[in-house]
Design a protein around this motif. Structure first.
Motif, PDB file in Angstrom:
ATOM      1  N   CYS A  29       0.805  -1.223   0.000  1.00  0.00           N
ATOM      2  CA  CYS A  29       0.000   0.000   0.000  1.00  0.00           C
ATOM      3  C   CYS A  29       0.836   1.271   0.000  1.00  0.00           C
ATOM      4  CB  CYS A  29      -0.961   0.004   1.187  1.00  0.00           C
ATOM      5  SG  CYS A  29      -2.268  -1.236   1.035  1.00  0.00           S
ATOM      6  N   GLU A  30       1.999   1.229   0.621  1.00  0.00           N
ATOM      7  CA  GLU A  30       2.840   2.419   0.691  1.00  0.00           C
ATOM      8  C   GLU A  30       3.721   2.594  -0.552  1.00  0.00           C
ATOM      9  OE1 GLU A  30       4.786  -1.043   2.749  1.00  0.00           O
ATOM     10  OE2 GLU A  30       2.826  -0.117   2.904  1.00  0.00           O
ATOM     11  N   ALA A  40      -3.142  -4.721   0.136  1.00  0.00           N
ATOM     12  CA  ALA A  40      -2.806  -4.897   1.554  1.00  0.00           C
ATOM     13  C   ALA A  40      -2.821  -6.388   1.877  1.00  0.00           C
ATOM     14  CB  ALA A  40      -3.800  -4.143   2.418  1.00  0.00           C
ATOM     15  N   VAL A  41      -1.897  -7.116   1.281  1.00  0.00           N
ATOM     16  CA  VAL A  41      -1.833  -8.561   1.506  1.00  0.00           C
ATOM     17  C   VAL A  41      -1.351  -8.798   2.935  1.00  0.00           C
ATOM     18  CG1 VAL A  41      -0.792 -10.730   0.761  1.00  0.00           C
ATOM     19  CG2 VAL A  41      -1.344  -8.969  -0.941  1.00  0.00           C
ATOM     20  N   PRO A  42      -2.133  -9.505   3.746  1.00  0.00           N
ATOM     21  CA  PRO A  42      -1.711  -9.768   5.120  1.00  0.00           C
ATOM     22  C   PRO A  42      -0.405 -10.564   5.167  1.00  0.00           C
ATOM     23  CG  PRO A  42      -4.039 -10.270   4.840  1.00  0.00           C
ATOM     24  CD  PRO A  42      -3.471 -10.035   3.465  1.00  0.00           C
ATOM     25  N   ALA A  43       0.407 -10.299   6.169  1.00  0.00           N
ATOM     26  CA  ALA A  43       1.713 -10.949   6.292  1.00  0.00           C
ATOM     27  C   ALA A  43       1.598 -12.465   6.379  1.00  0.00           C
ATOM     28  CB  ALA A  43       2.450 -10.398   7.510  1.00  0.00           C
ATOM     29  N   ARG A  80      -8.701  -8.577  -4.132  1.00  0.00           N
ATOM     30  CA  ARG A  80      -8.856  -9.480  -2.973  1.00  0.00           C
ATOM     31  C   ARG A  80      -8.479  -8.781  -1.669  1.00  0.00           C
ATOM     32  NH1 ARG A  80      -9.545 -11.542   1.041  1.00  0.00           N
ATOM     33  NH2 ARG A  80      -9.297 -13.706   1.668  1.00  0.00           N
ATOM     34  N   TRP A  81      -7.407  -7.976  -1.696  1.00  0.00           N
ATOM     35  CA  TRP A  81      -6.927  -7.302  -0.490  1.00  0.00           C
ATOM     36  C   TRP A  81      -6.719  -5.809  -0.779  1.00  0.00           C
ATOM     37  CZ3 TRP A  81      -4.263 -12.029  -1.739  1.00  0.00           C
ATOM     38  CH2 TRP A  81      -4.616 -13.111  -0.924  1.00  0.00           C
ATOM     39  N   PRO A  82      -7.781  -5.058  -0.942  1.00  0.00           N
ATOM     40  CA  PRO A  82      -7.627  -3.638  -1.259  1.00  0.00           C
ATOM     41  C   PRO A  82      -6.989  -2.862  -0.098  1.00  0.00           C
ATOM     42  CG  PRO A  82      -9.919  -4.135  -0.761  1.00  0.00           C
ATOM     43  CD  PRO A  82      -9.178  -5.453  -0.779  1.00  0.00           C
ATOM     44  N   CYS A  83      -6.250  -1.832  -0.444  1.00  0.00           N
ATOM     45  CA  CYS A  83      -5.695  -0.933   0.563  1.00  0.00           C
ATOM     46  C   CYS A  83      -6.852  -0.085   1.115  1.00  0.00           C
ATOM     47  CB  CYS A  83      -4.638  -0.011  -0.041  1.00  0.00           C
ATOM     48  SG  CYS A  83      -3.160  -0.896  -0.572  1.00  0.00           S
ATOM     49  N   SER A  84      -6.874   0.139   2.395  1.00  0.00           N
ATOM     50  CA  SER A  84      -7.927   0.974   2.956  1.00  0.00           C
ATOM     51  C   SER A  84      -7.692   2.412   2.518  1.00  0.00           C
ATOM     52  CB  SER A  84      -7.961   0.866   4.482  1.00  0.00           C
ATOM     53  OG  SER A  84      -6.730   1.255   5.016  1.00  0.00           O
ATOM     54  N   GLN A  85      -8.766   3.122   2.302  1.00  0.00           N
ATOM     55  CA  GLN A  85      -8.656   4.500   1.800  1.00  0.00           C
ATOM     56  C   GLN A  85      -8.425   5.475   2.916  1.00  0.00           C
ATOM     57  OE1 GLN A  85      -8.455   5.027  -1.443  1.00  0.00           O
ATOM     58  NE2 GLN A  85      -8.767   2.866  -1.757  1.00  0.00           N
TER      59      GLN A  85
END
Length: 85
Positions: A29-30, A40-43, A80-85
């Protein structure tokens, strides 16, 4: 690498894991992402789960398989894993 080639790579677990994992690493995301896509794929998500998500997405979007592979993988992960806005 076109989408249909990326889809074919899913048959080779090692190549698939490397390709999908590299795309996922670039898409944090960054980061600037790929083709405007970030995720934003979880670790705790492993390479197998990443590959399964991409395989399903590519199968559901077979009409896009003539397009470049990395942006398609990026889109699958971002949806599937969007970054939060």
């Amino acid at each position: 690498l076109l989408g249909r080639e990326a889809f074919a790579l899913l048959q080779d677990a090692g190549v698939c894991a490397g390709f999908v994992g590299a795309v996922a690493d670039i898409m944090k995301c960054e980061s600037p992402g790929i083709a405007g896509q970030r995720a934003a794929v979880p670790a705790e998500v492993g390479l197998l789960e990443l590959a399964l998500v991409v395989e399903k997405w590519l199968g559901d979007h077979a009409g896009d398989l003539h397009k470049a592979g990395a942006p398609l993988v990026a889109r699958a992960l971002a949806e599937r894993w969007p970054c939060s806005q």
